[in-house]
Scaffold this motif. Structure first.
Motif, PDB file in Angstrom:
ATOM      1  N   GLU A 138      50.490  33.199  37.496  1.00 55.61           N
ATOM      2  CA  GLU A 138      50.278  34.265  36.507  1.00 55.61           C
ATOM      3  C   GLU A 138      50.061  35.608  37.198  1.00 55.61           C
ATOM      4  O   GLU A 138      50.614  36.634  36.781  1.00 55.61           O
ATOM      5  CB  GLU A 138      49.089  33.930  35.606  1.00 55.61           C
ATOM      6  CG  GLU A 138      49.366  32.825  34.621  1.00 55.61           C
ATOM      7  CD  GLU A 138      48.145  32.423  33.809  1.00 55.61           C
ATOM      8  OE1 GLU A 138      47.017  32.865  34.133  1.00 55.61           O
ATOM      9  OE2 GLU A 138      48.310  31.649  32.857  1.00 55.61           O
ATOM     10  N   ARG A 139      49.263  35.625  38.274  1.00 51.52           N
ATOM     11  CA  ARG A 139      49.009  36.885  38.991  1.00 51.52           C
ATOM     12  C   ARG A 139      50.262  37.402  39.687  1.00 51.52           C
ATOM     13  O   ARG A 139      50.509  38.605  39.715  1.00 51.52           O
ATOM     14  CB  ARG A 139      47.853  36.701  39.970  1.00 51.52           C
ATOM     15  CG  ARG A 139      46.500  36.618  39.258  1.00 51.52           C
ATOM     16  CD  ARG A 139      45.333  36.604  40.218  1.00 51.52           C
ATOM     17  NE  ARG A 139      45.223  35.364  40.974  1.00 51.52           N
ATOM     18  CZ  ARG A 139      44.685  34.246  40.519  1.00 51.52           C
ATOM     19  NH1 ARG A 139      44.224  34.188  39.277  1.00 51.52           N
ATOM     20  NH2 ARG A 139      44.606  33.171  41.279  1.00 51.52           N
ATOM     21  N   ARG A 143      52.046  41.018  39.011  1.00 54.01           N
ATOM     22  CA  ARG A 143      52.422  42.032  40.010  1.00 54.01           C
ATOM     23  C   ARG A 143      53.897  42.393  39.890  1.00 54.01           C
ATOM     24  O   ARG A 143      54.262  43.557  39.992  1.00 54.01           O
ATOM     25  CB  ARG A 143      52.113  41.533  41.415  1.00 54.01           C
ATOM     26  CG  ARG A 143      50.644  41.618  41.775  1.00 54.01           C
ATOM     27  CD  ARG A 143      50.413  41.473  43.270  1.00 54.01           C
ATOM     28  NE  ARG A 143      50.970  40.251  43.833  1.00 54.01           N
ATOM     29  CZ  ARG A 143      50.345  39.075  43.888  1.00 54.01           C
ATOM     30  NH1 ARG A 143      49.120  38.970  43.407  1.00 54.01           N
ATOM     31  NH2 ARG A 143      50.919  38.029  44.430  1.00 54.01           N
ATOM     32  N   SER A 150      43.113  44.889  32.852  1.00 56.12           N
ATOM     33  CA  SER A 150      42.402  43.623  32.983  1.00 56.12           C
ATOM     34  C   SER A 150      42.448  42.801  31.707  1.00 56.12           C
ATOM     35  O   SER A 150      42.302  41.591  31.746  1.00 56.12           O
ATOM     36  CB  SER A 150      40.944  43.873  33.390  1.00 56.12           C
ATOM     37  OG  SER A 150      40.275  44.584  32.385  1.00 56.12           O
ATOM     38  N   ILE A 153      45.442  40.269  31.881  1.00 51.79           N
ATOM     39  CA  ILE A 153      45.385  39.107  32.769  1.00 51.79           C
ATOM     40  C   ILE A 153      43.946  38.891  33.197  1.00 51.79           C
ATOM     41  O   ILE A 153      43.256  39.830  33.540  1.00 51.79           O
ATOM     42  CB  ILE A 153      46.310  39.269  33.990  1.00 51.79           C
ATOM     43  CG1 ILE A 153      46.287  38.015  34.839  1.00 51.79           C
ATOM     44  CG2 ILE A 153      45.965  40.483  34.799  1.00 51.79           C
ATOM     45  CD1 ILE A 153      47.339  37.975  35.905  1.00 51.79           C
ATOM     46  N   GLY A 155      41.143  37.575  35.672  1.00 50.68           N
ATOM     47  CA  GLY A 155      40.970  37.318  37.087  1.00 50.68           C
ATOM     48  C   GLY A 155      40.351  35.963  37.378  1.00 50.68           C
ATOM     49  O   GLY A 155      40.479  35.420  38.450  1.00 50.68           O
TER      50      GLY A 155
END
Length: 158
Positions: A138-139, A143, A150, A153, A155
């Protein structure tokens, strides 16, 4: 444990469930929905586990086993709902992955309880793969797509 044909069938079915969950979860995540790759993948993997578990009982009283599993699946849905938290001020939902993993974990327990050790272990592997690689995937996609807020997505894993 199981012969090559049985294990390869289980791996194929779980892999396809994982693929479908990943694709659908990616779609929902890209549309900024709270349930993403991991949540959808866990639900797909758990559902595949449930169907394989039920289908193995055709020689037994399938209706009785089906009723037990139906109650388990429904009951765990309510338990999972208890871990879902919505933050009013931030418009975020937390706990979906945990709810899905609780639900899938119950089905793994049912698989072990039914003596389906290969199904339970392989389902565990698929779920761990989802939990470990789902967030980084997902990260990475965030990108690549330039997602910066935030709220789009999370963290943390949940």
């Amino acid at each position: 444990m199981c012969d090559w044909t049985v294990c390869s069938t289980i791996v194929l079915r779980l892999a396809l469930a994982l693929l479908v969950g990943t694709i659908l979860g990616l779609n929902r995540w890209m549309h900024h929905k709270s349930a993403g790759i991991r949540t959808h993948s866990l639900v797909a993997i758990g559902s595949a586990c449930a169907v394989m578990l039920i289908s193995d009982f055709v020689q037994d009283d399938a209706q009785a086993v089906s009723r037990v599993l139906q109650g388990l699946i429904t009951g765990l849905g309510f338990l999972g709902a208890g871990v879902i938290i919505r933050e009013q001020h931030a418009q975020k939902v937390h706990g979906l992955t945990t709810a899905a993993s609780l639900w899938a974990t119950a089905l793994i327990g049912a698989a072990f309880g039914a003596g389906q050790f290969a199904l339970g272990l392989l389902t565990l592997g698929a779920i761990l793969l989802t939990l470990v690689l789902g967030g980084p995937l997902e990260r990475l996609i965030a990108r690549l797509n330039g997602v910066k807020r935030s709220s789009e997505i999370s963290g943390d894993p949940d």
